[in-house]
Each structure stands twice: as C-alpha cells, then as structure tokens.
Design a protein around this motif. Structure first.
Motif, PDB file in Angstrom:
ATOM      1  N   GLY A 185      58.748  54.513  20.557  1.00  0.00           N
ATOM      2  CA  GLY A 185      59.066  53.380  21.405  1.00  0.00           C
ATOM      3  C   GLY A 185      60.536  53.150  21.675  1.00  0.00           C
ATOM      4  N   PHE A 186      61.399  54.033  21.196  1.00  0.00           N
ATOM      5  CA  PHE A 186      62.831  53.868  21.430  1.00  0.00           C
ATOM      6  C   PHE A 186      63.212  54.428  22.805  1.00  0.00           C
ATOM      7  CE2 PHE A 186      62.606  53.760  16.775  1.00  0.00           C
ATOM      8  CZ  PHE A 186      63.391  52.638  16.508  1.00  0.00           C
ATOM      9  N   PRO A 187      64.233  53.852  23.441  1.00  0.00           N
ATOM     10  CA  PRO A 187      64.630  54.293  24.791  1.00  0.00           C
ATOM     11  C   PRO A 187      65.479  55.564  24.761  1.00  0.00           C
ATOM     12  CG  PRO A 187      66.077  52.531  24.075  1.00  0.00           C
ATOM     13  CD  PRO A 187      65.040  52.711  22.977  1.00  0.00           C
ATOM     14  N   VAL A 188      64.884  56.647  24.336  1.00  0.00           N
ATOM     15  CA  VAL A 188      65.609  57.907  24.211  1.00  0.00           C
ATOM     16  C   VAL A 188      64.712  59.034  24.704  1.00  0.00           C
ATOM     17  CG1 VAL A 188      64.870  58.455  21.854  1.00  0.00           C
ATOM     18  CG2 VAL A 188      67.107  59.228  22.643  1.00  0.00           C
ATOM     19  N   ARG A 189      65.325  60.082  25.268  1.00  0.00           N
ATOM     20  CA  ARG A 189      64.536  61.218  25.734  1.00  0.00           C
ATOM     21  C   ARG A 189      65.263  62.516  25.417  1.00  0.00           C
ATOM     22  NH1 ARG A 189      66.302  62.852  31.145  1.00  0.00           N
ATOM     23  NH2 ARG A 189      67.919  61.410  31.895  1.00  0.00           N
ATOM     24  N   ALA A 190      64.529  63.609  25.473  1.00  0.00           N
ATOM     25  CA  ALA A 190      65.081  64.925  25.172  1.00  0.00           C
ATOM     26  C   ALA A 190      65.632  65.571  26.438  1.00  0.00           C
ATOM     27  CB  ALA A 190      63.999  65.813  24.558  1.00  0.00           C
ATOM     28  N   VAL A 191      66.827  66.146  26.322  1.00  0.00           N
ATOM     29  CA  VAL A 191      67.463  66.854  27.430  1.00  0.00           C
ATOM     30  C   VAL A 191      67.883  68.233  26.947  1.00  0.00           C
ATOM     31  CG1 VAL A 191      69.445  66.908  28.993  1.00  0.00           C
ATOM     32  CG2 VAL A 191      68.269  64.737  28.557  1.00  0.00           C
ATOM     33  N   ALA A 192      67.581  69.266  27.726  1.00  0.00           N
ATOM     34  CA  ALA A 192      67.943  70.636  27.369  1.00  0.00           C
ATOM     35  C   ALA A 192      69.234  71.040  28.080  1.00  0.00           C
ATOM     36  CB  ALA A 192      66.826  71.600  27.749  1.00  0.00           C
ATOM     37  N   PRO A 193      70.211  71.607  27.388  1.00  0.00           N
ATOM     38  CA  PRO A 193      71.452  72.063  28.031  1.00  0.00           C
ATOM     39  C   PRO A 193      71.160  73.155  29.064  1.00  0.00           C
ATOM     40  CG  PRO A 193      71.665  72.003  25.638  1.00  0.00           C
ATOM     41  CD  PRO A 193      70.219  71.833  25.939  1.00  0.00           C
ATOM     42  N   LYS A 194      71.759  73.039  30.248  1.00  0.00           N
ATOM     43  CA  LYS A 194      71.408  73.934  31.347  1.00  0.00           C
ATOM     44  C   LYS A 194      71.892  75.372  31.152  1.00  0.00           C
ATOM     45  CE  LYS A 194      75.353  72.901  34.387  1.00  0.00           C
ATOM     46  NZ  LYS A 194      75.752  72.366  35.718  1.00  0.00           N
ATOM     47  N   SER A 195      72.955  75.582  30.371  1.00  0.00           N
ATOM     48  CA  SER A 195      73.459  76.949  30.188  1.00  0.00           C
ATOM     49  C   SER A 195      72.686  77.712  29.112  1.00  0.00           C
ATOM     50  CB  SER A 195      74.950  76.938  29.827  1.00  0.00           C
ATOM     51  OG  SER A 195      75.157  76.299  28.587  1.00  0.00           O
ATOM     52  N   GLY A 196      71.796  77.027  28.447  1.00  0.00           N
ATOM     53  CA  GLY A 196      70.979  77.674  27.423  1.00  0.00           C
ATOM     54  C   GLY A 196      71.119  76.992  26.077  1.00  0.00           C
ATOM     55  N   THR A 197      70.178  77.267  25.210  1.00  0.00           N
ATOM     56  CA  THR A 197      70.220  76.645  23.889  1.00  0.00           C
ATOM     57  C   THR A 197      69.548  77.537  22.854  1.00  0.00           C
ATOM     58  OG1 THR A 197      69.846  74.569  22.698  1.00  0.00           O
ATOM     59  CG2 THR A 197      68.033  75.351  24.083  1.00  0.00           C
ATOM     60  N   GLY A 198      69.878  77.266  21.611  1.00  0.00           N
ATOM     61  CA  GLY A 198      69.319  78.038  20.502  1.00  0.00           C
ATOM     62  C   GLY A 198      68.015  77.447  20.006  1.00  0.00           C
ATOM     63  N   THR A 199      67.360  78.198  19.180  1.00  0.00           N
ATOM     64  CA  THR A 199      66.087  77.769  18.605  1.00  0.00           C
ATOM     65  C   THR A 199      66.139  77.868  17.087  1.00  0.00           C
ATOM     66  OG1 THR A 199      65.237  80.025  18.846  1.00  0.00           O
ATOM     67  CG2 THR A 199      64.695  78.452  20.589  1.00  0.00           C
ATOM     68  N   GLU A 200      65.205  77.223  16.466  1.00  0.00           N
ATOM     69  CA  GLU A 200      65.016  77.399  15.033  1.00  0.00           C
ATOM     70  C   GLU A 200      63.622  77.978  14.813  1.00  0.00           C
ATOM     71  OE1 GLU A 200      64.417  74.048  12.459  1.00  0.00           O
ATOM     72  OE2 GLU A 200      63.437  72.857  14.012  1.00  0.00           O
ATOM     73  N   ILE A 201      63.488  78.719  13.733  1.00  0.00           N
ATOM     74  CA  ILE A 201      62.163  79.072  13.236  1.00  0.00           C
ATOM     75  C   ILE A 201      62.118  78.562  11.812  1.00  0.00           C
ATOM     76  CG2 ILE A 201      60.510  80.896  12.711  1.00  0.00           C
ATOM     77  CD1 ILE A 201      61.725  82.591  14.872  1.00  0.00           C
ATOM     78  N   GLY A 202      61.624  77.351  11.664  1.00  0.00           N
ATOM     79  CA  GLY A 202      61.508  76.773  10.338  1.00  0.00           C
ATOM     80  C   GLY A 202      60.544  77.596   9.507  1.00  0.00           C
ATOM     81  N   GLY A 203      60.828  77.696   8.235  1.00  0.00           N
ATOM     82  CA  GLY A 203      60.026  78.583   7.400  1.00  0.00           C
ATOM     83  C   GLY A 203      59.376  77.913   6.212  1.00  0.00           C
ATOM     84  N   VAL A 204      58.557  78.697   5.529  1.00  0.00           N
ATOM     85  CA  VAL A 204      58.008  78.310   4.238  1.00  0.00           C
ATOM     86  C   VAL A 204      58.152  79.530   3.336  1.00  0.00           C
ATOM     87  CG1 VAL A 204      55.625  78.877   4.972  1.00  0.00           C
ATOM     88  CG2 VAL A 204      56.005  77.381   2.986  1.00  0.00           C
ATOM     89  N   SER A 205      58.768  79.335   2.170  1.00  0.00           N
ATOM     90  CA  SER A 205      59.107  80.472   1.314  1.00  0.00           C
ATOM     91  C   SER A 205      58.791  80.200  -0.149  1.00  0.00           C
ATOM     92  CB  SER A 205      60.599  80.810   1.433  1.00  0.00           C
ATOM     93  OG  SER A 205      60.927  81.252   2.723  1.00  0.00           O
ATOM     94  N   LEU A 206      58.457  81.263  -0.852  1.00  0.00           N
ATOM     95  CA  LEU A 206      58.211  81.224  -2.285  1.00  0.00           C
ATOM     96  C   LEU A 206      59.548  81.287  -3.015  1.00  0.00           C
ATOM     97  CD1 LEU A 206      56.213  81.531  -4.754  1.00  0.00           C
ATOM     98  CD2 LEU A 206      56.402  84.007  -4.380  1.00  0.00           C
ATOM     99  N   VAL A 207      59.782  80.369  -3.931  1.00  0.00           N
ATOM    100  CA  VAL A 207      61.006  80.380  -4.720  1.00  0.00           C
ATOM    101  C   VAL A 207      60.924  81.493  -5.764  1.00  0.00           C
ATOM    102  CG1 VAL A 207      62.436  79.064  -6.348  1.00  0.00           C
ATOM    103  CG2 VAL A 207      61.422  77.916  -4.356  1.00  0.00           C
ATOM    104  N   THR A 208      61.958  82.298  -5.854  1.00  0.00           N
ATOM    105  CA  THR A 208      61.990  83.375  -6.847  1.00  0.00           C
ATOM    106  C   THR A 208      61.961  82.783  -8.251  1.00  0.00           C
ATOM    107  OG1 THR A 208      63.302  84.744  -5.349  1.00  0.00           O
ATOM    108  CG2 THR A 208      63.291  85.366  -7.678  1.00  0.00           C
ATOM    109  N   GLY A 209      61.057  83.301  -9.074  1.00  0.00           N
ATOM    110  CA  GLY A 209      60.917  82.783 -10.432  1.00  0.00           C
ATOM    111  C   GLY A 209      60.248  81.433 -10.488  1.00  0.00           C
ATOM    112  N   ALA A 210      59.471  81.104  -9.461  1.00  0.00           N
ATOM    113  CA  ALA A 210      58.788  79.806  -9.396  1.00  0.00           C
ATOM    114  C   ALA A 210      57.961  79.564 -10.653  1.00  0.00           C
ATOM    115  CB  ALA A 210      57.887  79.749  -8.175  1.00  0.00           C
TER     116      ALA A 210
END
Length: 336
Positions: free
Chosen positions: A230-255
C-alpha cells in the motif's frame, strides 16, 4: 502394545525428530524464512530455527565459525556470497533431488557453485509523490542518480553488509567500466542522506516507500512488495541495463546436522514450499520451473538485463577489493 515396544518407538521418533532439526542463516525476507520454517516443522516434525543476516553479514559469520559452524544451511542471499563461500570451502555443493526441475538458465549460470533458489533484477524503488512534490522527473537510468537535483533523495544499501549493493557496484562496472562506475558512485554518494545507506538491500525500498527519500536502489521485487503493502512506490528498471541476482541455498561445510540440512534443501526447492514466498510478499522468480510465478513479480523478459558473470564477480579477492575501494574512496567523502 507392550511397554518395551512403546519405549523403543518413542525413542526412535525422538531421534528422528532430532535428526531432522537444524539451524539456518536467513539471507532472505525474515517472514519468508519463518513461513518456510513453519512448513518444514509441519511436514517433518523437525525444528528449523534461523537467524536473519544480510549477505555480507552471513559471509562474515560463516568465516568466523569456519572451524566450528553453528549453522547448517545458508538460505537466500545474493550469489556472490554463495560463490565466495563455496570457493573458501565454507559451503559445500549438494545436488538436490529437484536439480533437473530448476530453470536450466539458472543452473548454467551458477555452474554447480551452489543451488539456485530464486532470481530477480536490480532497479529503483521510486516514490512518485515525493518527486512530484519536488517537481522532479522519474530517474530513467543509473547516471540520473548522480544528478545534483536528487540531492538527499537517493538511498542505497551499504556493500559492506548488503549483496544488493555489491550487485549494484558490479553492474555499474560492467556497463560503464570500473573508473567511470566509481566516479558515478561518488556522485550518487553526494545525493545519499546520512541515514540513506541501509544494512539490508530491501532497506532502500523501505525508505523510499515511507517517503524519506524519493529513490531507493534495490531489487525490483522489493519495490513491488512495498507497493503491494500500500505504499506509494513502484519499481523502475534502468534503461541502459541492469544486473540480476541468483539467490541460493547452500549446505554449510561441517554442518552439525548435515543430513537434516540436505533434507531442508530438498524441501525448500519443492514448488509447494516455493509458493510460500508470494504469501509473505516476496516476489522473486522462484528457481523451480514447476513453481507458479506470482502475478505481482517483475516480468524479467521486459527488462534489459546485462550478461552478469556470477563466477567472476563472486571471486573472493575481487569482491573484497571492490568493497574496500568503495569503503575507502566513496563512503568517507564529504557531501557537497
């Protein structure tokens, strides 16, 4: 049922529950992690406790506990942290049961360094109300953020704690080159108020949503989440391009609870589990191709995305150097 058999059954049930319990670092939205933890307990009977940390904090914690980790899984957070963690042997690659169901493009991009959990694009959270009050245009590109007319109106996360901010730095470098990128970051710094550097990446969207600034650099799904609330905010993409993330899930070594950790990783990649994200207003594109895309999620096909090199920018030395450069050459600058 005799007493001996009943006791044996009780002991086996208690042991199974203990084996399925674990602790994870939550690099995603806290209420998403809580929803996942609740669903995991309902399905397995095991406890899944978590601590919410931003990406940089997660990596620091894993490094500090390398000899004796207290966590079993790193859930969420930008790919650079998972890449660095794997290279430093803080995290161990585990191939999940759903591996072949994950989007091929995500699998190819991470190249077995870690397991993709979700993806999203970097952009701006824009508060049109604040801009209209100041008679200012909506920023269309990265260079606009350095325009003096936006002085005091730009928020961004701090790369010492936030993977979102690090993604911003590396995105600018890939678009403009390193020197020009840092020159731009210095100009942007002049427009960031003293409380405008946030610890988590989503914090900049929050400041824009509340009208404390007009523009927040954030992943676009975090801007969408504020809009849905409900907040007055919206998403805008930069026109020259933008980066992405690939969020992950990982096993901790020695868990300490490695088998439960693997079970948890398999669990969070199920479509039924991934659908929980949208119920708590986390609008990333989930990694399992069988998971429905939330209607509110940003349409990545309509955004100009750069060919982000996750392996290169996830390199530990590269990451440390760029964050150090920002900390020494940008952050201390007086605002003019």
């Amino acid at each position: 049922m005799n007493r001996t058999f009943s006791l044996a059954l009780l002991l086996s049930m208690t042991t199974a529950s203990a084996q399925s319990s674990l602790t994870f670092v939550c690099g995603a939205q806290a209420d998403w992690c809580q929803a996942v933890a609740n669903a995991y307990k309902k399905e397995t009977g095991g406890e899944a406790k978590f601590l919410r940390l931003s990406a940089g904090e997660s990596l620091a914690r894993l490094r500090a506990e390398k000899a004796n980790p207290s966590f079993d899984v790193l859930f969420g957070g930008t790919g650079d942290v998972h890449e660095a963690g794997t290279r430093e042997k803080l995290l161990t690659y585990y191939k999940p049961k759903a591996w072949n169901d994950l989007y091929p493009s995500l699998r190819q991009q991470v190249k077995n360094a870690y397991v993709p959990l979700y993806t999203g694009a970097l952009g701006f959270a824009v508060n049109d109300t604040v801009l209209k009050r100041r008679n200012l245009p909506v920023p269309a590109d990265w260079t606009d953020l350095g325009d003096p007319r936006y002085k005091g109106l730009v928020a961004m996360p701090n790369p010492n704690t936030s993977g979102t901010a690090y993604t911003m730095i590396t995105t600018l470098i890939q678009i403009y080159g390193e020197k020009a990128a840092f020159d731009l970051l210095k100009k942007i710094h002049n427009n960031v108020p003293r409380n405008g550097y946030t610890r988590p990446g989503s914090g900049a969207a929050f400041l824009a949503a509340r009208g404390e600034v007009a523009i927040g650099v954030t992943f676009m799904h975090d801007a969408v989440a504020q809009n849905v609330r409900g907040f007055p905010v919206r998403a805008v993409a930069p026109k020259s391009g933008t980066g992405t993330e690939i969020g992950g899930v990982s096993l901790v070594t020695g868990a300490p609870n490695a088998e439960a950790a693997k079970q948890f990783i398999d669990f969070v990649l199920k479509p039924e589990t991934q659908k929980l994200a949208a119920t708590v207003e986390s609008f990333q594109i989930q990694s399992n191709s069988k998971t429905p895309v939330a209607a509110a999620a940003p349409n990545l096909s309509k955004i100009k995305l750069i060919d982000y090199d996750f392996a290169k920018w996830g390199d530990t030395a590269t990451r440390a150097r760029l964050i150090s450069t920002w900390t020494k050459e940008v952050f201390p600058l007086p605002r003019r």
